[in-house]
Every structure is written in C-alpha cells, then in structure tokens.
Scaffold this motif. Structure first.
Motif, PDB file in Angstrom:
ATOM      1  N   ALA A 178      86.793 -33.616 -44.814  1.00  0.00           N
ATOM      2  CA  ALA A 178      85.352 -33.536 -45.050  1.00  0.00           C
ATOM      3  C   ALA A 178      84.700 -34.894 -44.864  1.00  0.00           C
ATOM      4  N   VAL A 179      85.333 -35.953 -45.368  1.00  0.00           N
ATOM      5  CA  VAL A 179      84.798 -37.302 -45.207  1.00  0.00           C
ATOM      6  C   VAL A 179      84.766 -37.679 -43.727  1.00  0.00           C
ATOM      7  N   LEU A 180      85.829 -37.355 -42.982  1.00  0.00           N
ATOM      8  CA  LEU A 180      85.870 -37.657 -41.548  1.00  0.00           C
ATOM      9  C   LEU A 180      84.789 -36.894 -40.776  1.00  0.00           C
ATOM     10  N   VAL A 181      84.584 -35.645 -41.131  1.00  0.00           N
ATOM     11  CA  VAL A 181      83.538 -34.852 -40.477  1.00  0.00           C
ATOM     12  C   VAL A 181      82.164 -35.455 -40.767  1.00  0.00           C
ATOM     13  N   LEU A 182      81.909 -35.858 -42.005  1.00  0.00           N
ATOM     14  CA  LEU A 182      80.625 -36.485 -42.339  1.00  0.00           C
ATOM     15  C   LEU A 182      80.437 -37.804 -41.590  1.00  0.00           C
ATOM     16  N   LEU A 183      81.484 -38.598 -41.492  1.00  0.00           N
ATOM     17  CA  LEU A 183      81.403 -39.848 -40.728  1.00  0.00           C
ATOM     18  C   LEU A 183      81.112 -39.566 -39.253  1.00  0.00           C
ATOM     19  N   ASP A 184      81.774 -38.564 -38.703  1.00  0.00           N
ATOM     20  CA  ASP A 184      81.532 -38.184 -37.320  1.00  0.00           C
ATOM     21  C   ASP A 184      80.083 -37.740 -37.126  1.00  0.00           C
ATOM     22  N   LEU A 185      79.568 -36.973 -38.058  1.00  0.00           N
ATOM     23  CA  LEU A 185      78.186 -36.515 -37.996  1.00  0.00           C
ATOM     24  C   LEU A 185      77.220 -37.696 -38.058  1.00  0.00           C
ATOM     25  N   LEU A 186      77.459 -38.635 -38.973  1.00  0.00           N
ATOM     26  CA  LEU A 186      76.606 -39.819 -39.079  1.00  0.00           C
ATOM     27  C   LEU A 186      76.653 -40.653 -37.805  1.00  0.00           C
ATOM     28  N   LEU A 187      77.836 -40.826 -37.240  1.00  0.00           N
ATOM     29  CA  LEU A 187      77.958 -41.579 -35.994  1.00  0.00           C
ATOM     30  C   LEU A 187      77.248 -40.871 -34.844  1.00  0.00           C
ATOM     31  N   SER A 188      77.354 -39.561 -34.789  1.00  0.00           N
ATOM     32  CA  SER A 188      76.672 -38.798 -33.741  1.00  0.00           C
ATOM     33  C   SER A 188      75.156 -38.942 -33.853  1.00  0.00           C
ATOM     34  N   VAL A 189      74.636 -38.862 -35.062  1.00  0.00           N
ATOM     35  CA  VAL A 189      73.199 -39.035 -35.282  1.00  0.00           C
ATOM     36  C   VAL A 189      72.767 -40.441 -34.870  1.00  0.00           C
ATOM     37  N   ALA A 190      73.553 -41.433 -35.217  1.00  0.00           N
ATOM     38  CA  ALA A 190      73.234 -42.816 -34.848  1.00  0.00           C
ATOM     39  C   ALA A 190      73.245 -42.996 -33.332  1.00  0.00           C
ATOM     40  N   ILE A 191      74.202 -42.387 -32.659  1.00  0.00           N
ATOM     41  CA  ILE A 191      74.277 -42.505 -31.195  1.00  0.00           C
ATOM     42  C   ILE A 191      73.087 -41.809 -30.537  1.00  0.00           C
ATOM     43  N   VAL A 192      72.728 -40.632 -31.003  1.00  0.00           N
ATOM     44  CA  VAL A 192      71.583 -39.911 -30.448  1.00  0.00           C
ATOM     45  C   VAL A 192      70.306 -40.721 -30.656  1.00  0.00           C
ATOM     46  N   ARG A 193      70.136 -41.288 -31.838  1.00  0.00           N
ATOM     47  CA  ARG A 193      68.959 -42.106 -32.119  1.00  0.00           C
ATOM     48  C   ARG A 193      68.914 -43.314 -31.177  1.00  0.00           C
ATOM     49  N   ARG A 194      70.047 -43.945 -30.982  1.00  0.00           N
ATOM     50  CA  ARG A 194      70.130 -45.116 -30.094  1.00  0.00           C
ATOM     51  C   ARG A 194      69.804 -44.724 -28.642  1.00  0.00           C
ATOM     52  N   LEU A 195      70.311 -43.584 -28.192  1.00  0.00           N
ATOM     53  CA  LEU A 195      70.013 -43.112 -26.842  1.00  0.00           C
ATOM     54  C   LEU A 195      68.524 -42.814 -26.664  1.00  0.00           C
ATOM     55  N   ARG A 196      67.905 -42.242 -27.666  1.00  0.00           N
ATOM     56  CA  ARG A 196      66.464 -41.966 -27.586  1.00  0.00           C
ATOM     57  C   ARG A 196      65.663 -43.261 -27.535  1.00  0.00           C
ATOM     58  N   ASP A 197      66.050 -44.245 -28.318  1.00  0.00           N
ATOM     59  CA  ASP A 197      65.384 -45.550 -28.271  1.00  0.00           C
ATOM     60  C   ASP A 197      65.539 -46.185 -26.894  1.00  0.00           C
ATOM     61  N   HIS A 198      66.746 -46.096 -26.363  1.00  0.00           N
ATOM     62  CA  HIS A 198      67.021 -46.665 -25.043  1.00  0.00           C
ATOM     63  C   HIS A 198      66.197 -45.950 -23.962  1.00  0.00           C
ATOM     64  N   GLU A 199      66.100 -44.622 -24.061  1.00  0.00           N
ATOM     65  CA  GLU A 199      65.313 -43.848 -23.109  1.00  0.00           C
ATOM     66  C   GLU A 199      63.837 -44.233 -23.180  1.00  0.00           C
TER      67      GLU A 199
END
Length: 176
Positions: free
Chosen positions: A11-32
C-alpha cells in the motif's frame, strides 16, 4: 503478521507510485506550458495576414493578377469529399449575401477519380466561377490546402484575412 506487513508495504509503495505519477504529470504540464510560450503556434496552411501566392491555373483562366483588386473567397472542393456537397450548397445559399459585399467567389474543384460523378459543378456555378483541376496538386498545393472543403478569404490587396473548413468560418467577421 507477515501478510499484514506485506499489504502495508505494498500500500505504501502504491501511494508513493501515485504521488510520483502526479508529480511527473504536473511537471510535464508545466514543461508543455513553457514550450507553448516559446514556440509559435502551428496551424496548417497559409497563415492569416500572409500575401496570396503567385499562381496560374492549369488552363490559364485563373491567375493571381486576375483576382487582385477585389476581395475573393476561394473554396476548395474535391469530387471524392463527403463533406463538400453540404458546403457547396451552403456556399450557393450564401452567394447573394457574399456578392452584396463585392466579394468574388472562385471554387477550385479537384477531380480525383474520373469514375466518381461530378455533382458539385452545377451547385458551385450558382455561387461564382469554377476552376476544375484533375488529380491532386496544382492550386491546392500552391495554397497549402491539406483537405477539402477549405475556404480562404483574401482582401483586395491579396492578403489572407480569413480561412476555415466551412464557408461560414472565413466570412463570420465580414458577413453577418
């Protein structure tokens, strides 16, 4: 006990993965967004404000010099196009209002396949001049037309002032 620990770790690993995915998507949107500020917007075909290219139709009856001095609406159609008949009808319907604004209408009809019947010419003739070309290329390439129907509105000096894939799009500011 081991199973509970494994579920908690998972569960902790899944939450970390989710947080990292959200951070990456946010970063990609900023870059775009940053790229959109730096790079010019690309739109297919001629850009509004560009001059009319120099051209002569294959039969020589339609030239740049022949249309300068008066606003001109160029409509590009093809016999194999499924949306062209409706736009040809719309153009014929609006022909009186367009002519009242002293805008000349020229329809360029590309015949792509001799086996396909030409039902468009009689309709297009109701709105103005029809220039027929056989096969792709020619005027469509000169005006950077990538699909039909397409419409370009040039002012009397030959500057592109409106464009679109329906007859209403280039005319919306000029003819209510």
């Amino acid at each position: 006990m081991v199973l509970t620990t494994a579920v908690i770790v998972l569960a902790v690993l899944v939450l970390l993965d989710l947080l990292l995915s959200v951070a990456i998507v946010r970063r990609l949107r900023d870059h775009e967004a940053q790229l959109a500020d730096v790079l010019p917007a690309t739109e297919p075909g001629l850009r509004t404000g560009t001059p009319m290219p120099d051209f002569t139709s294959a039969d020589g009856s339609f030239t740049r010099a022949g249309v300068l001095g008066t606003p001109v609406l160029l409509g590009f159609f093809s016999t194999g196009c499924r949306f062209c008949p409706a736009q040809a009808e719309q153009l014929a319907h609006r022909a009186t209002g367009i002519a009242a604004r002293s805008i000349r209408v020229v329809s360029v009809l590309t015949v792509t396949d001799e086996a396909v019947p030409d039902d468009l010419t009689p309709v297009l003739e109701k709105s103005g001049t029809v220039v027929t070309e056989h096969g792709p290329g020619g005027l469509m390439a000169t005006f950077s037309i990538s699909g039909t129907p397409s419409f370009l509105l040039f002012d009397g000096e030959g500057t592109l002032i409106g464009k679109g894939h329906t007859v209403d799009e280039p005319l919306e500011r000029w003819i209510p």
